[in-house]
Design a protein around this motif. Structure first.
Motif, PDB file in Angstrom:
ATOM      1  N   GLN A 162     -53.064  -0.017  38.766  1.00 52.58           N
ATOM      2  CA  GLN A 162     -54.083   1.039  38.765  1.00 52.58           C
ATOM      3  C   GLN A 162     -54.008   1.866  40.045  1.00 52.58           C
ATOM      4  N   LEU A 163     -53.657   1.202  41.139  1.00 50.26           N
ATOM      5  CA  LEU A 163     -53.571   1.913  42.418  1.00 50.26           C
ATOM      6  C   LEU A 163     -52.273   2.721  42.519  1.00 50.26           C
ATOM      7  N   VAL A 164     -51.188   2.155  42.007  1.00 52.06           N
ATOM      8  CA  VAL A 164     -49.904   2.870  42.028  1.00 52.06           C
ATOM      9  C   VAL A 164     -50.070   4.237  41.358  1.00 52.06           C
ATOM     10  N   GLY A 165     -50.668   4.229  40.165  1.00 53.54           N
ATOM     11  CA  GLY A 165     -50.819   5.477  39.423  1.00 53.54           C
ATOM     12  C   GLY A 165     -51.690   6.484  40.162  1.00 53.54           C
ATOM     13  N   GLN A 166     -52.770   5.997  40.775  1.00 54.42           N
ATOM     14  CA  GLN A 166     -53.677   6.921  41.469  1.00 54.42           C
ATOM     15  C   GLN A 166     -53.041   7.487  42.738  1.00 54.42           C
ATOM     16  N   ILE A 167     -52.263   6.653  43.430  1.00 54.31           N
ATOM     17  CA  ILE A 167     -51.585   7.176  44.635  1.00 54.31           C
ATOM     18  C   ILE A 167     -50.504   8.183  44.225  1.00 54.31           C
ATOM     19  N   ILE A 292     -56.389   3.855  52.395  1.00 59.24           N
ATOM     20  CA  ILE A 292     -56.972   3.576  51.065  1.00 59.24           C
ATOM     21  C   ILE A 292     -58.506   3.569  51.156  1.00 59.24           C
ATOM     22  N   ALA A 293     -59.035   2.991  52.251  1.00 58.63           N
ATOM     23  CA  ALA A 293     -60.503   2.963  52.424  1.00 58.63           C
ATOM     24  C   ALA A 293     -61.052   4.392  52.461  1.00 58.63           C
ATOM     25  N   LYS A 294     -60.312   5.287  53.103  1.00 60.73           N
ATOM     26  CA  LYS A 294     -60.738   6.694  53.176  1.00 60.73           C
ATOM     27  C   LYS A 294     -60.705   7.320  51.771  1.00 60.73           C
ATOM     28  N   TRP A 295     -59.644   7.043  51.026  1.00 63.83           N
ATOM     29  CA  TRP A 295     -59.558   7.576  49.659  1.00 63.83           C
ATOM     30  C   TRP A 295     -60.716   7.063  48.803  1.00 63.83           C
ATOM     31  N   ILE A 296     -61.081   5.801  49.002  1.00 64.99           N
ATOM     32  CA  ILE A 296     -62.198   5.238  48.213  1.00 64.99           C
ATOM     33  C   ILE A 296     -63.486   5.981  48.575  1.00 64.99           C
ATOM     34  N   LYS A 297     -63.713   6.159  49.882  1.00 63.66           N
ATOM     35  CA  LYS A 297     -64.938   6.864  50.325  1.00 63.66           C
ATOM     36  C   LYS A 297     -64.965   8.287  49.786  1.00 63.66           C
ATOM     37  N   GLU A 299     -63.812   9.215  47.066  1.00 61.45           N
ATOM     38  CA  GLU A 299     -63.783   9.087  45.594  1.00 61.45           C
ATOM     39  C   GLU A 299     -62.495   9.607  44.982  1.00 61.45           C
ATOM     40  N   LYS A 300     -61.397   9.491  45.757  1.00 61.72           N
ATOM     41  CA  LYS A 300     -60.085   9.865  45.213  1.00 61.72           C
ATOM     42  C   LYS A 300     -59.437   8.656  44.552  1.00 61.72           C
ATOM     43  N   ILE A 301     -59.938   7.475  44.896  1.00 64.43           N
ATOM     44  CA  ILE A 301     -59.421   6.221  44.336  1.00 64.43           C
ATOM     45  C   ILE A 301     -60.596   5.427  43.777  1.00 64.43           C
ATOM     46  N   ILE A 302     -60.386   4.950  42.547  1.00 65.28           N
ATOM     47  CA  ILE A 302     -61.362   4.062  41.910  1.00 65.28           C
ATOM     48  C   ILE A 302     -60.685   2.705  41.789  1.00 65.28           C
ATOM     49  N   TYR A 303     -61.421   1.635  41.959  1.00 64.65           N
ATOM     50  CA  TYR A 303     -60.785   0.333  41.731  1.00 64.65           C
ATOM     51  C   TYR A 303     -61.635  -0.479  40.765  1.00 64.65           C
ATOM     52  N   LYS A 304     -60.956  -1.097  39.804  1.00 67.07           N
ATOM     53  CA  LYS A 304     -61.678  -1.880  38.794  1.00 67.07           C
ATOM     54  C   LYS A 304     -61.429  -3.359  39.045  1.00 67.07           C
ATOM     55  N   GLU A 305     -62.533  -4.110  39.093  1.00 68.76           N
ATOM     56  CA  GLU A 305     -62.434  -5.555  39.294  1.00 68.76           C
ATOM     57  C   GLU A 305     -62.875  -6.279  38.027  1.00 68.76           C
ATOM     58  N   ASP A 306     -62.322  -7.447  37.821  1.00 69.82           N
ATOM     59  CA  ASP A 306     -62.722  -8.304  36.702  1.00 69.82           C
ATOM     60  C   ASP A 306     -63.210  -9.607  37.347  1.00 69.82           C
ATOM     61  N   VAL A 307     -64.533  -9.780  37.370  1.00 67.26           N
ATOM     62  CA  VAL A 307     -65.114 -10.890  38.138  1.00 67.26           C
ATOM     63  C   VAL A 307     -65.558 -12.022  37.211  1.00 67.26           C
ATOM     64  N   ILE A 308     -65.081 -13.231  37.501  1.00 69.62           N
ATOM     65  CA  ILE A 308     -65.489 -14.430  36.762  1.00 69.62           C
ATOM     66  C   ILE A 308     -66.275 -15.307  37.737  1.00 69.62           C
ATOM     67  N   GLU A 309     -67.403 -15.814  37.284  1.00 68.72           N
ATOM     68  CA  GLU A 309     -68.251 -16.640  38.164  1.00 68.72           C
ATOM     69  C   GLU A 309     -67.830 -18.107  38.096  1.00 68.72           C
TER      70      GLU A 309
END
Ligand SMILES: NC(=O)c1ccc[n+]([C@@H]2O[C@H](COP(=O)([O-])OP(=O)(O)OC[C@H]3O[C@@H](n4cnc5c(N)ncnc54)[C@H](OP(=O)(O)O)[C@@H]3O)[C@@H](O)[C@H]2O)c1
Length: 336
Positions: A162-167, A292-297, A299-309
């Protein structure tokens, strides 16, 4: 007071696709802290495809684990006891070998301090951690995209993809992602703004690549190997670059899969293929983290997480990762 540590061990070495029988959850007591050590309460555990390699005896870049060993894994945690001046109680740290357990003992050399103000702390094993570094350096240093290039990435909705494509989009490229299933494909085009997506489970990859990449593929960021890679390599453009990041389609095979001969395409297109391990860029991680942190701030980069408890769900989640059940960076929330 003796604290109890819940741990996940590799009970038996998997042959082919791992099953729940290969794992066991045990409890042990935490040893006394020695001078120069810290005790970490694990908050987030990262599940990554490379762990399958550690469970195997096949020759690799890192040592295998043995039956009975706690499974190796990157994690983010909080220091709850420190016998070193470098860390104090309350510090948030990330370590690549902390393992599938509730508590870990580590030395300063094996952990790094996390700035919780940069982004949510679990990103230290995701977009601002090993997968993020892999995408950033693998694409920019190995893939060497230039504006206008056609970039294809496989496992495109995953932690790295997901990050490769956005970069690549930020770099001015036309981006095609390959992923399994409609939902993942809609996500990468509609939410991540890739130009096109190919659902390799339901569409003809050869036809779709020809349709979306009529002038050939300049950069292929390969996360999967196997048949998908065969298809992409046969549609490379002149002077294409293939960044070999991972071969997840091969990790659970018990014998090698026959494939197409790809050297003719490599030769006639004067293409380059280069495998890489992210660790070769370790001296430059700080640059990528800031960027990358700057891109996230911004909103040029979105990151999707899949969280299991729950740590006890790690084996099932890991098996899911090998089957494409995860949707985004797979994380186990071990503790608050
Ligand atoms: N070289 C390095 O230093 C480095 C560092 C980190 C990761 N990697 C590699 O990068 C790749 C991606 O890692 P990640 O952490 O981003 O994992 P991920 O993409 O978040 O998860 C793995 C994904 O692989 C896909 N997949 C599973 N089996 C497949 C198969 N047989 N054929 C095609 N796709 C399959 C699934 O997505 P679909 O539903 O789309 O099939 C699954 O969700 C892995 O191969 C990993 O080993 C390499």
């Amino acid at each position: 007071m003796t604290q109890i540590n819940k741990q996940v061990i590799m009970k038996t070495r998997p042959v082919g696709m791992p099953t729940l029988k290969n794992f066991e959850i045990i409890e042990s007591s935490i040893p006394e802290l020695k001078h120069g050590e810290v005790l970490i309460k694990i908050l987030w555990l990262s599940l990554d495809p490379y762990m399958r390699g550690r469970m195997s005896t096949a020759k690799s870049y890192a040592a295998s684990i043995n039956e009975g060993d706690v499974i190796i894994g990157g994690a983010v945690g909080k220091i709850i006891n420190s016998n070193t001046e470098q860390y104090k109680e309350g510090d948030i740290v990330e370590g690549f070998t902390l393992g599938w357990q509730e508590y870990a003992i580590a030395t300063p050399a094996s952990i790094r301090k996390i700035d919780p103000n940069l982004a949510p702390i679990q990103t230290a094993v995701g977009v601002l951690g090993m997968p993020g570094m892999t995408a950033f350096f693998g694409l920019l240093h190995i893939g060497k995209p230039i504006p206008g290039d056609t970039v294809v990435v496989s496992a495109a909705s995953g932690a790295v993809g997901q990050l490769v494509g956005q970069i690549a989009k930020i770099a001015g490229c036309y981006v095609v992602g390959i992923a399994g299933g409609k939902e993942k494909c809609s996500f990468i085009t509609e939410t991540l703004n890739f130009d096109a997506a190919i659902d390799y489970k339901n569409e003809n990859i050869n036809k779709k690549l020809a349709e979306y990449c009529p002038e050939g593929i300049n950069v292929y960021f390969d996360n999967v190997g196997g048949k998908i890679t065969d298809a992409v390599i046969n549609q490379l453009a002149n002077y294409a670059r293939v960044a070999v990041c991972g071969v997840i389609s091969q990790y659970n095979l018990t014998k090698p899969e026959p494939g197409l001969r790809t050297h003719r395409s490599m030769l006639t297109n004067q293409a380059t293929t280069e495998g890489f391990l992210v660790f070769q860029f370790a001296q430059k991680y700080h640059i990528a983290i800031k960027r990358i942190a700057k891109w996230i701030k911004e909103e040029k980069i979105i990151y999707k997480e899949d969280v299991i408890e729950g740590l006890e769900n790690a084996p099932d989640a890991f098996i899911g990762l090998m089957n494409g059940k995860n949707f985004g960076k797979l994380l186990i929330k071990v503790s608050e």
